[in-house]
Design a protein around this motif. Structure first.
Motif, PDB file in Angstrom:
ATOM      1  N   ASN B  96       1.620  -4.594   8.246  1.00 18.63           N
ATOM      2  CA  ASN B  96       1.914  -5.680   9.164  1.00 18.63           C
ATOM      3  C   ASN B  96       0.818  -6.721   9.046  1.00 18.63           C
ATOM      4  OD1 ASN B  96       2.371  -7.328  11.378  1.00 18.63           O
ATOM      5  ND2 ASN B  96       2.900  -5.640  12.723  1.00 18.63           N
ATOM      6  N   THR B  97       1.159  -7.951   8.806  1.00 17.27           N
ATOM      7  CA  THR B  97       0.134  -8.977   8.628  1.00 17.27           C
ATOM      8  C   THR B  97      -0.642  -9.260   9.902  1.00 17.27           C
ATOM      9  OG1 THR B  97       1.750 -10.709   9.106  1.00 17.27           O
ATOM     10  CG2 THR B  97       1.424 -10.128   6.808  1.00 17.27           C
ATOM     11  N   GLY B  98      -0.079  -8.852  11.029  1.00 17.73           N
ATOM     12  CA  GLY B  98      -0.751  -9.138  12.288  1.00 17.73           C
ATOM     13  C   GLY B  98      -1.803  -8.133  12.681  1.00 17.73           C
ATOM     14  N   THR B  99      -1.901  -7.031  11.983  1.00 23.84           N
ATOM     15  CA  THR B  99      -2.874  -5.996  12.354  1.00 23.84           C
ATOM     16  C   THR B  99      -4.048  -6.022  11.367  1.00 23.84           C
ATOM     17  OG1 THR B  99      -1.794  -4.305  11.022  1.00 23.84           O
ATOM     18  CG2 THR B  99      -1.074  -4.548  13.304  1.00 23.84           C
ATOM     19  N   ALA B 100      -4.851  -4.989  11.407  1.00 23.39           N
ATOM     20  CA  ALA B 100      -6.048  -4.949  10.562  1.00 23.39           C
ATOM     21  C   ALA B 100      -5.728  -4.481   9.151  1.00 23.39           C
ATOM     22  CB  ALA B 100      -7.091  -4.051  11.199  1.00 23.39           C
ATOM     23  N   SER B 101      -4.654  -4.962   8.613  1.00 23.96           N
ATOM     24  CA  SER B 101      -4.297  -4.693   7.227  1.00 23.96           C
ATOM     25  C   SER B 101      -4.150  -3.213   6.920  1.00 23.96           C
ATOM     26  CB  SER B 101      -5.339  -5.310   6.281  1.00 23.96           C
ATOM     27  OG  SER B 101      -5.460  -6.691   6.503  1.00 23.96           O
ATOM     28  N   LYS B 102      -3.692  -2.451   7.848  1.00 21.73           N
ATOM     29  CA  LYS B 102      -3.517  -1.028   7.606  1.00 21.73           C
ATOM     30  C   LYS B 102      -2.204  -0.767   6.890  1.00 21.73           C
ATOM     31  CE  LYS B 102      -3.796   0.295  11.906  1.00 21.73           C
ATOM     32  NZ  LYS B 102      -3.927   1.176  13.084  1.00 21.73           N
ATOM     33  N   LEU B 103      -2.255   0.169   5.975  1.00 19.43           N
ATOM     34  CA  LEU B 103      -1.047   0.607   5.281  1.00 19.43           C
ATOM     35  C   LEU B 103      -0.478   1.832   5.979  1.00 19.43           C
ATOM     36  CD1 LEU B 103      -2.009   0.405   1.495  1.00 19.43           C
ATOM     37  CD2 LEU B 103      -0.291  -0.977   2.660  1.00 19.43           C
ATOM     38  N   THR B 104       0.818   1.811   6.219  1.00 16.58           N
ATOM     39  CA  THR B 104       1.512   2.987   6.733  1.00 16.58           C
ATOM     40  C   THR B 104       2.399   3.507   5.620  1.00 16.58           C
ATOM     41  OG1 THR B 104       1.521   2.108   8.981  1.00 16.58           O
ATOM     42  CG2 THR B 104       3.094   3.873   8.474  1.00 16.58           C
ATOM     43  N   PHE B 105       2.201   4.779   5.257  1.00 20.27           N
ATOM     44  CA  PHE B 105       2.910   5.358   4.129  1.00 20.27           C
ATOM     45  C   PHE B 105       4.104   6.193   4.575  1.00 20.27           C
ATOM     46  CE2 PHE B 105       0.326   4.427   0.444  1.00 20.27           C
ATOM     47  CZ  PHE B 105      -0.915   4.131   0.984  1.00 20.27           C
ATOM     48  N   GLY B 106       5.108   6.229   3.712  1.00 18.96           N
ATOM     49  CA  GLY B 106       6.210   7.165   3.886  1.00 18.96           C
ATOM     50  C   GLY B 106       5.775   8.539   3.397  1.00 18.96           C
ATOM     51  N   THR B 107       6.680   9.496   3.504  1.00 21.64           N
ATOM     52  CA  THR B 107       6.362  10.884   3.151  1.00 21.64           C
ATOM     53  C   THR B 107       6.394  11.140   1.646  1.00 21.64           C
ATOM     54  OG1 THR B 107       8.670  11.411   3.580  1.00 21.64           O
ATOM     55  CG2 THR B 107       7.089  11.871   5.337  1.00 21.64           C
ATOM     56  N   GLY B 108       6.920  10.199   0.894  1.00 23.39           N
ATOM     57  CA  GLY B 108       6.887  10.322  -0.549  1.00 23.39           C
ATOM     58  C   GLY B 108       8.137  10.924  -1.164  1.00 23.39           C
ATOM     59  N   THR B 109       8.381  10.550  -2.407  1.00 24.86           N
ATOM     60  CA  THR B 109       9.460  11.129  -3.216  1.00 24.86           C
ATOM     61  C   THR B 109       8.864  11.599  -4.530  1.00 24.86           C
ATOM     62  OG1 THR B 109      11.175   9.683  -2.291  1.00 24.86           O
ATOM     63  CG2 THR B 109      11.613  10.681  -4.452  1.00 24.86           C
ATOM     64  N   ARG B 110       9.081  12.848  -4.819  1.00 29.17           N
ATOM     65  CA  ARG B 110       8.573  13.393  -6.089  1.00 29.17           C
ATOM     66  C   ARG B 110       9.614  13.141  -7.181  1.00 29.17           C
ATOM     67  NH1 ARG B 110       4.516  16.611  -7.150  1.00 29.17           N
ATOM     68  NH2 ARG B 110       4.251  17.038  -4.934  1.00 29.17           N
ATOM     69  N   LEU B 111       9.249  12.353  -8.171  1.00 32.97           N
ATOM     70  CA  LEU B 111      10.160  12.012  -9.262  1.00 32.97           C
ATOM     71  C   LEU B 111       9.768  12.773 -10.521  1.00 32.97           C
ATOM     72  CD1 LEU B 111      12.473  10.256 -10.422  1.00 32.97           C
ATOM     73  CD2 LEU B 111      10.709   8.598 -11.075  1.00 32.97           C
ATOM     74  N   GLN B 112      10.741  13.437 -11.091  1.00 30.66           N
ATOM     75  CA  GLN B 112      10.534  14.157 -12.340  1.00 30.66           C
ATOM     76  C   GLN B 112      11.404  13.511 -13.407  1.00 30.66           C
ATOM     77  OE1 GLN B 112       8.480  17.076 -12.884  1.00 30.66           O
ATOM     78  NE2 GLN B 112       8.901  16.512 -15.016  1.00 30.66           N
ATOM     79  N   VAL B 113      10.772  13.051 -14.475  1.00 33.34           N
ATOM     80  CA  VAL B 113      11.507  12.491 -15.598  1.00 33.34           C
ATOM     81  C   VAL B 113      11.606  13.563 -16.680  1.00 33.34           C
ATOM     82  CG1 VAL B 113      11.645  10.671 -17.330  1.00 33.34           C
ATOM     83  CG2 VAL B 113      10.685  10.179 -15.061  1.00 33.34           C
ATOM     84  N   THR B 114      12.837  13.848 -17.101  1.00 37.94           N
ATOM     85  CA  THR B 114      13.043  14.926 -18.060  1.00 37.94           C
ATOM     86  C   THR B 114      13.556  14.397 -19.383  1.00 37.94           C
ATOM     87  OG1 THR B 114      15.296  15.272 -17.259  1.00 37.94           O
ATOM     88  CG2 THR B 114      13.547  16.552 -16.198  1.00 37.94           C
ATOM     89  N   LEU B 115      13.402  15.214 -20.421  1.00 38.00           N
ATOM     90  CA  LEU B 115      13.873  14.821 -21.755  1.00 38.00           C
ATOM     91  C   LEU B 115      15.388  14.917 -21.861  1.00 38.00           C
ATOM     92  CD1 LEU B 115      11.182  16.633 -23.914  1.00 38.00           C
ATOM     93  CD2 LEU B 115      11.462  14.163 -23.632  1.00 38.00           C
TER      94      LEU B 115
END
Lengths: 117, 115
Positions: B96-115
């Motif tokens: 949020n540009t209005g706050t102290a520039s803190k990043l809020t992260f999501g829980t993440g997605t694990r991506l696996q690229v296979t052959l």
């Protein structure tokens, strides 16, 4: 590009001792740095915002007496885990905002894996 | 407080194929920034792409592009021509540009690229 150097990359300490983690901005000045904690297979949780020359701002639930943050210069912030216990074992990452105007981003250190035994 | 949601814990894609990672967020602000970060096994956080909320045009960085739907508060990441080196955790983040520039992260997605 902007580089943030974080040391040590891993550390093992005995329960009850203190550990200091350093985060340096190598080619830019960082008035603000951020400290995160990451448990295995989980997201980054912000612990505190470190401001040069002033007290850090801690997130709710983070013990400021346990996680001491010092930001004495524009290029160095330190996180000291005091009286460490096994539950403090985690991956700690620092970050700083680099660049100005329309060209900027957050640069992260390479992280520190802390194991308390 | 802002929240970021990534509903896909894990995804898999074959090399050279295209994959889309989802992200939604919640905010009452009108001006903010959104990011996608990649965290490979080395655990170094790497910025993939950034989007300013006031820009309607979707950001693009080589094989990476976003679909930013402000009204729906959606910010998905498309990876084209997937490569083995794309295997990593991907985190969506909000600032949020209005706050102290803190990043809020999501829980993440694990991506696996296979052959």
């Amino acid at each position: 590009g902007a580089v943030v150097s974080q040391h040590p990359s891993w550390v093992i300490c005995k329960s009850g001792t203190s550990v200091k983690i350093e985060c340096r901005s190598l080619d830019f000045q960082a008035t603000t740095m951020f400290w995160y904690r990451q448990f295995p297979k989980q997201s980054l949780m912000l612990m505190a915002t470190s401001n040069e020359g002033s007290k850090a701002t801690y997130e709710q639930g983070v013990e400021k007496d346990k996680f001491l943050i010092n930001h004495a210069s524009l290029t160095l912030s330190t996180l000291t885990v005091t009286s460490a216990h096994p539950e403090d074992s985690s991956f700690y990452i620092c970050s700083a905002k680099a660049g100005t105007g329309g060209v900027w981003g957050y640069t992260f250190g390479s992280g520190t894996r802390l194991t308390v035994v | 407080a802002q929240t970021v949601t990534q509903s896909q814990p894990e995804m898999s894609v074959q090399e050279a194929e295209t994959v889309t990672l989802s992200c939604t967020y919640d905010t009452s602000e009108s001006n903010y920034y959104l990011f996608w970060y990649k965290q490979p096994p080395s655990r170094q956080m790497i910025l993939v792409i950034r989007q300013e909320a006031y820009k309607q045009q979707n950001a693009t960085e080589n094989r990476f592009s976003v679909n930013f739907q402000k009204a729906a508060k959606s910010f998905s990441l498309k990876i084209s021509d997937s490569q083995l080196g794309d295997t990593a955790m991907y985190f969506c983040a909000f600032m949020n540009t209005g706050t102290a520039s803190k990043l809020t992260f999501g829980t993440g997605t694990r991506l696996q690229v296979t052959l």
